[in-house]
Design a protein around this motif. Structure first.
Motif, short mmCIF file in Angstrom:
data_model
loop_
_atom_site.label_atom_id
_atom_site.label_comp_id
_atom_site.label_asym_id
_atom_site.label_seq_id
_atom_site.Cartn_x
_atom_site.Cartn_y
_atom_site.Cartn_z
N ALA A 1 42.60 38.00 14.24
CA ALA A 1 42.13 38.05 12.85
C ALA A 1 40.76 38.72 12.76
O ALA A 1 39.91 38.57 13.64
N ILE A 2 40.57 39.47 11.68
CA ILE A 2 39.31 40.17 11.45
C ILE A 2 38.37 39.24 10.69
O ILE A 2 38.76 38.66 9.67
N PRO A 3 37.12 39.05 11.16
CA PRO A 3 36.20 38.16 10.44
C PRO A 3 36.02 38.59 8.99
O PRO A 3 35.94 39.78 8.69
N ALA A 4 35.94 37.61 8.11
CA ALA A 4 35.87 37.88 6.66
C ALA A 4 34.43 38.05 6.21
O ALA A 4 33.91 37.26 5.40
N PHE A 5 33.77 39.07 6.71
CA PHE A 5 32.42 39.37 6.25
C PHE A 5 32.50 40.08 4.90
O PHE A 5 33.13 41.12 4.78
N THR A 6 31.86 39.49 3.90
CA THR A 6 31.99 39.99 2.54
C THR A 6 31.29 41.33 2.33
O THR A 6 31.77 42.19 1.61
N VAL A 7 30.14 41.53 2.99
CA VAL A 7 29.36 42.74 2.75
C VAL A 7 29.69 43.80 3.79
O VAL A 7 30.35 44.79 3.50
N VAL A 8 29.24 43.61 5.02
CA VAL A 8 29.50 44.58 6.08
C VAL A 8 30.58 44.05 7.01
O VAL A 8 30.46 42.93 7.52
N GLN A 9 31.62 44.85 7.23
CA GLN A 9 32.69 44.43 8.12
C GLN A 9 32.22 44.54 9.56
O GLN A 9 31.86 45.62 10.02
N ARG A 10 32.23 43.42 10.27
CA ARG A 10 31.90 43.45 11.69
C ARG A 10 33.07 42.87 12.48
O ARG A 10 34.02 42.34 11.92
N PHE A 11 32.96 42.96 13.83
CA PHE A 11 34.13 42.67 14.64
C PHE A 11 33.83 41.71 15.79
O PHE A 11 34.49 41.75 16.83
N GLU A 12 32.86 40.83 15.60
CA GLU A 12 32.58 39.84 16.64
C GLU A 12 33.82 39.02 16.93
O GLU A 12 34.48 38.52 16.02
N GLY A 13 34.14 38.90 18.20
CA GLY A 13 35.25 38.05 18.63
C GLY A 13 36.62 38.66 18.51
O GLY A 13 37.61 38.07 18.96
N VAL A 14 36.72 39.85 17.93
CA VAL A 14 38.05 40.46 17.73
C VAL A 14 38.59 40.97 19.07
O VAL A 14 37.87 41.58 19.86
N LYS A 15 39.85 40.70 19.29
CA LYS A 15 40.51 41.15 20.53
C LYS A 15 41.79 41.92 20.20
O LYS A 15 42.38 41.71 19.15
N VAL A 16 42.18 42.74 21.13
CA VAL A 16 43.44 43.48 21.00
C VAL A 16 44.35 43.05 22.13
O VAL A 16 43.96 43.07 23.31
N GLY A 17 45.56 42.67 21.76
CA GLY A 17 46.63 42.40 22.68
C GLY A 17 46.38 41.41 23.73
O GLY A 17 46.46 41.53 24.86
#
Length: 519
Positions: free
Chosen positions: A503-519
Motif C-alpha cells: 500500500a502507498i502511504p496516504a500523504f495528503t500533500v506530497v506523495q512519499r514512499f516510506e516503507g513501500v515494497k515491491v514483490g
C-alpha cells in the motif's frame, strides 16, 4: 499549476479530516515549540525490494528554485530533503532538522540540524550549506520561490548544526512552508559551480539519487544510503515516467510497464476489474478557472460573477471525475482547517442569475470570450457547453502544456484558463501563490487590501493557537468573495497499483514512499 487526481479508503479519509487540526498527533513527531524528536526510520535497510515504476509526471526542472509546476514537488522530494516534512495529516514534522523553536515574538526561528548529515555525493550538509541554499532561493533574481520568503531578513549559521531565520514580522507558517519546494536543500557545491546544470542534474540529500534522465521520457533513480531516514526506504530503485494516457494506463499496469500510476476516475472500475489495487487519497488539488481581470470582458466584475454562477459543478464532478471528487467553491477541500463553511454553495449553479449579471454588465445578448486550455477535450468542452446556456460564447484555444506557465502566468496574456491548483504545504503559501500581488497563479496581479490583511493575520497566528482555524477560514472567506478565481471541484489522488506493490502511504500533500515494497 496543473496537477492530477486522488482516492478514498476510510483510513485515508480520517487522515485527511485531521489535516491542519492537530488531530494527527498520533505519530508523536510534534516538533513545534522546540520539542526535540528522536530520529525516525531506524529500521534496517535490508530487504530492499527492487524497482518501483511510477507513472506520474516528470518535473519541469530538477532545480526546486526554478520548478514551475506544483506537481513537481512529488518527484523533487524523491531527490531532495528539507528541514521539515509533512506527515499524513499535513503537519510539519522533523526531517533534516531534528527540532525548531520560535522566540517569544515569533520573529526568530531556530532550527537544530541532525548531526552527521550529508548530501548524496557525500558532501557535508551542515548549517552553512542550508544557509547558502535558502539564500539562493530568496535572493536569486529569477527564483520562483522567493515570493514565499520575503519575510526572511537574513539566515544565520552560528554553528554547524544551528540555522537561524530572522524575520521582518511574525510568521508561524515557516515550518510548513519549508517542507515543500521552498525549503528543499540544494547542495551549494553544485550551484556554486554550475547552477544551470541543476535543471537536469539534481544535487540533494533525498531518499534517492538520480542515475539517468531522459527529458519527457524517463528518470531512473537509486536508493541514497546517505539519506537521513534511509532505514525507512525499502525500494532499491525507482523509475518515474510521464503521466500515462487514460486509455492505456490500465493495460500498462497489467503488463508491468508501471507498478503504480495515477489514473483518471474513468478508469477506476476497469482497474479493479483487471485485478489492480486502487487507492483514493485525499489531496489539496482543486480544479479552477483562472481569470485575468485586466482582460476584457473580465475587467467588469459582473461578468466575473456571472461566470461563477454559470458553472454546474455537480455535473462536472459526475462527468469529469466519475464521482471521485467533491464540488468546491474555495481553494481548500472539506476537512481542511482552512475550508470555510460559510463559503459552501456560495456560487451554486444559477443560470438565471448569470444571465441577469451579464445584462447588468451590458451584455444582454451574451458575450464572446476565449477559454484557453492545454487539452480541448473533457473539462473545457463541458464548461463551454454550460457557458453557452447563459449566453457566454466561449471559443476554446489550446496551447502547449509545456508553455502554459510562461504564456498564462508569466506573460499574463490570456483572459481565462483551465487549470488545477496542486495545493501547498503552507496555507499562507497557497494564498500567496493564488492571490498575492506576486502570486504566480494570480494573472491579474492585484490583491484587495482586506485579503492581504487577512493573510497577514494567518501568518501571525501560531499553528497550535485556538485562534488559527478562525483566522485561516476568515482569510478564505475574503478570498472567495474578492478574487476572480472560479473554483470547481476537489480532485483526489487516484493511484492504481499492481498487487505485488504494498500500500502507498496516504500523504495528503506530497506523495512519499516510506516503507513501500515491491514483490
Amino acid at each position: 499549476m496543473t496537477s492530477t487526481a486522488l482516492p478514498s479508503s476510510p483510513l485515508a479519509r480520517r487522515s485527511f479530516l485531521g489535516l491542519g487540526l492537530g488531530a494527527g498527533a498520533a505519530l508523536a513527531l510534534a516538533a513545534c515549540g522546540g520539542t526535540t524528536v528522536a530520529p525516525s526510520g531506524s529500521a534496517d535497510a535490508a530487504g530492499s525490494s527492487g524497482t518501483l515504476k511510477w507513472g506520474w509526471a516528470l518535473p519541469t526542472s530538477w532545480d526546486p528554485v526554478f520548478s514551475s509546476a506544483g506537481w513537481d514537488v512529488h518527484v523533487l522530494s524523491l531527490v531532495y530533503a528539507g528541514l521539515t516534512k509533512l506527515d499524513e495529516s499535513g503537519k510539519a514534522v522533523p526531517a533534516l532538522a531534528a527540532s525548531w523553536k520560535y522566540d517569544a515574538d515569533g520573529t526568530r526561528l531556530t532550527f537544530t540540524l541532525r548531526p552527521g548529515l550529508a548530501f548524496e555525493d557525500g558532501s557535508p550538509l551542515d548549517a552553512t550549506a542550508v544557509k547558502k541554499s535558502l539564500d539562493r532561493g530568496r535572493t536569486d533574481p529569477k527564483s520562483l520561490v522567493a515570493p514565499q520568503l520575503t519575510q526572511v531578513k537574513q539566515v544565520l549559521a552560528p554553528d554547524a548544526t544551528t540555522v537561524v531565520l530572522e524575520l521582518s514580522s511574525p510568521d508561524y507558517q515557516l515550518p510548513n512552508l519549508l517542507a515543500g519546494k521552498t525549503g528543499l536543500v540544494v547542495n551549494p557545491k553544485a550551484f556554486e559551480v554550475d547552477a544551470a546544470a541543476l535543471a537536469s542534474k539534481p544535487a540533494g540529500a533525498g531518499p534517492f539519487s538520480l542515475v539517468s534522465y531522459v527529458q519527457n521520457s524517463k528518470a531512473v533513480l537509486k536508493r541514497n544510503p546517505q539519506y537521513w531516514d534511509a532505514g525507512s526506504i525499502k525500494l532499491e530503485n525507482f523509475e518515474v515516467y510521464p503521466l500515462p494516457d487514460a486509455a492505456t494506463v490500465v493495460s500498462g499496469l497489467q503488463s508491468g510497464q508501471f507498478d503504480v500510476a495515477q489514473i483518471p476516475g474513468s478508469q477506476v472500475e476497469a482497474a479493479k476489474a483487471a485485478g489492480l489495487e486502487v487507492q483514493e487519497i485525499p489531496s489539496l488539488v482543486v480544479a479552477v478557472l483562472d481569470v485575468n481581470t485586466t482582460k476584457a470582458p473580465f475587467d467588469n466584475p459582473d461578468v466575473v460573477e456571472a461566470l461563477k454562477f454559470a458553472i454546474d459543478r455537480e455535473a462536472l464532478v459526475k462527468t469529469q471525475l466519475f464521482g471521485h471528487g467533491e464540488v468546491n467553491y474555495q481553494p481548500f477541500p472539506k476537512g481542511y482547517v482552512g475550508h470555510d463553511p460559510g463559503s459552501e454553495d456560495l456560487f451554486r449553479y444559477d443560470p438565471d442569475k448569470a444571465r441577469a449579471l451579464l445584462a447588468k454588465a451590458g451584455h444582454p445578448d451574451g458575450v464572446d470570450l476565449t477559454l484557453t486550455t492545454t487539452a480541448a477535450q473533457g473539462l473545457p468542452e463541458q464548461v463551454q457547453a454550460q457557458l453557452k446556456q447563459v449566453g457566454i460564447r466561449a471559443n476554446i484555444e489550446v496551447i502547449p502544456a509545456a508553455q502554459a506557465t510562461q504564456i498564462v502566468y508569466v506573460q499574463h496574456s490570456k483572459a481565462l484558463f483551465t487549470d488545477q491548483f496542486a495545493g501547498r504545504d503552507s496555507a499562507a503559501q497557497a494564498f500567496q501563490v493564488l492571490f498575492g500581488e506576486q502570486g504566480l497563479m494570480n494573472p491579474g496581479r492585484s490583491t484587495p487590501p482586506e485579503l492581504a490583511a487577512a493573510v497577514k493575520q494567518v501568518s501571525r497566528t501560531p499553528l497550535d493557537s485556538p485562534d488559527y482555524p478562525k483566522a485561516l477560514q476568515a482569510a478564505t472567506a475574503v478570498a472567495v468573495r474578492t478574487m476572480p478565481n472560479v473554483f470547481l471541484y476537489s480532485v483526489p489522488r487516484l493511484l492504481a497499483r499492481r498487487r505485488s506493490v504494498s500500500a502507498i502511504p496516504a500523504f495528503t500533500v506530497v506523495q512519499r514512499f516510506e516503507g513501500v515494497k515491491v514483490g
